[in-house]
Scaffold this active site. Structure first.
Site, mmCIF file in Angstrom:
data_model
loop_
_atom_site.group_PDB
_atom_site.id
_atom_site.type_symbol
_atom_site.label_atom_id
_atom_site.label_comp_id
_atom_site.label_asym_id
_atom_site.label_seq_id
_atom_site.Cartn_x
_atom_site.Cartn_y
_atom_site.Cartn_z
ATOM 1 N N MET A 216 0.839 -1.197 0.000
ATOM 2 C CA MET A 216 0.000 0.000 0.000
ATOM 3 C C MET A 216 0.872 1.245 0.000
ATOM 4 O O MET A 216 1.724 1.403 0.887
ATOM 5 C CB MET A 216 -0.898 0.018 1.245
ATOM 6 C CG MET A 216 -1.860 -1.143 1.345
ATOM 7 S SD MET A 216 -2.819 -1.100 2.886
ATOM 8 C CE MET A 216 -1.562 -1.648 4.057
ATOM 9 N N GLY B 39 1.339 4.172 4.447
ATOM 10 C CA GLY B 39 2.215 3.326 3.628
ATOM 11 C C GLY B 39 2.667 2.065 4.341
ATOM 12 O O GLY B 39 3.282 2.129 5.397
ATOM 13 N N SER B 40 2.394 0.898 3.764
ATOM 14 C CA SER B 40 2.676 -0.342 4.485
ATOM 15 C C SER B 40 2.421 -1.543 3.578
ATOM 16 O O SER B 40 2.284 -1.398 2.371
ATOM 17 C CB SER B 40 1.791 -0.411 5.736
ATOM 18 O OG SER B 40 0.473 -0.004 5.419
ATOM 19 N N ARG B 41 2.314 -2.740 4.183
ATOM 20 C CA ARG B 41 2.133 -3.959 3.403
ATOM 21 C C ARG B 41 1.340 -4.992 4.193
ATOM 22 O O ARG B 41 1.419 -5.046 5.417
ATOM 23 C CB ARG B 41 3.504 -4.528 3.044
ATOM 24 C CG ARG B 41 3.455 -5.642 2.017
ATOM 25 C CD ARG B 41 4.859 -6.045 1.635
ATOM 26 N NE ARG B 41 5.274 -7.296 2.245
ATOM 27 C CZ ARG B 41 6.521 -7.719 2.301
ATOM 28 N NH1 ARG B 41 7.495 -6.966 1.831
ATOM 29 N NH2 ARG B 41 6.805 -8.884 2.838
#
EC number: 4.1.1.65
Length: 232
Positions: A102, A189-191
Site C-alpha cells: 500500500m 504506507g505499508s504492506r
C-alpha cells in the site's frame, strides 16, 4: 465540523481513526488563515488529503468460502512459497505468500481475506524499512493474525513501512471474522502478507492492482471442512 461531515457522508466515509487528524488539519487551516488568508486554502488541501487517506469505502465481497480476498488496497508485490514467520506458529513447511503493498494514496483499512475465527494475534516490534522490500517481512514492525478457516489455518500479517509508524488492529483472539470484514489499519504506507496452506492457488499476478474486500487473490480447489461462522 460541517466540512468534516460533508467529506464523511457525501464524498466517502472517513474511518474514525482519521477523525483526530482531519480535525487537527482543519483547525490548523483556520489558524493559518487568520494569520494569512491564502494559508487557509493551502491548509484545506492538506485537510482534504488527510480525509482521503483515511477514507473507508464500502466494498462488495464475494461470498465463497473457497476464495481468498485481498486484505488491502494496493499492488501485488510478491507471490512465492516461503516459511511463515515463527511467531505465527504455522510450522516450518513453506506456505504460499501473497503480498499487497500500500502506498500513501491507497485506502489503508485492512480486511479479512477469508471467513474464520481468530486463533492468535502476535505483535513484533522492528524497524521501518521500505515495506516493498522482501526483508521487511522479517525486519519491520508487524502484527500477525492466525485465522482458522474451513481450509485450515492462514496467516495475515500487517507490516509497517518506511513512513508508517502505527499498526492498528481492533480484532481479538477467538472472535469470528467474515470475509471482507474490517479488522485493522496501518497509517501512511505499508504492506499486508497473506500466508496460505497447501491447496491454494494464486489468482493474481505481480504488479496487479488489488482492492481490499473485493479482489480474489487466491482460491482453494475444494472445501475441506465445515463453514466457520459467528455461531460456530
Amino acid at each position: 465540523m460541517s466540512l468534516f461531515n460533508t467529506v464523511r457522508n457525501t464524498i466517502v466515509p472517513v474511518h474514525k481513526e482519521g477523525y483526530p487528524f482531519v480535525a487537527a488539519f482543519f483547525v490548523a487551516s483556520l489558524v493559518l488563515g487568520w494569520i494569512f488568508k491564502p494559508l487557509f486554502w493551502i491548509g484545506m488541501i492538506f485537510t482534504l488529503w488527510c480525509a482521503y487517506f483515511f477514507r473507508d469505502p464500502e466494498r462488495v465481497t464475494p461470498q465463497d468460502d473457497d476464495l481468498v480476498i485481498s486484505p488491502a488496497d494496493g499492488k501485488v508485490s510478491a507471490i512465492q512459497m516461503v516459511t511463515p514467520p515463527a511467531e505465527l506458529d504455522l510450522g516450518s513447511e513453506p506456505m504460499l505468500r501473497i503480498s499487497v503493498f500500500m502506498n500513501v494514496f491507497n485506502c489503508h483499512v485492512n480486511r479479512a481475506p477469508m471467513r474464520g475465527r481468530i486463533v492468535s494475534i502476535n505483535y513484533r516490534s522492528g524497524s521501518f524499512v521500505n515495506a516493498e522490500l522482501d526483508k521487511a517481512s522479517e525486519d519491520n514492525e508487524r502484527n500477525g493474525l492466525v485465522i482458522e478457516t474451513r481450509h485450515g489455518q492462514i496467516g495475515v500479517v500487517q507490516i509497517a513501512g518506511l513512513v508508517a509508524r502505527r499498526i492498528l488492529c481492533w480484532a481479538n483472539t477467538n472472535e469470528p471474522l467474515d470475509a471482507g470484514e474490517r479488522f485493522g489499519l496501518i497509517r501512511f504506507g505499508s504492506r499486508l502478507d497473506v500466508f496460505l496452506p497447501a491447496g491454494a492457488a494464486p489468482r493474481v499476478s505481480l504488479g496487479q492492482t488489488a482492492i481490499a474486500g473485493e479482489t480474489v487473490i487466491a482460491e482453494f480447489a475444494s472445501a475441506k471442512g465445515p463453514v466457520i461462522s459467528r455461531h460456530s
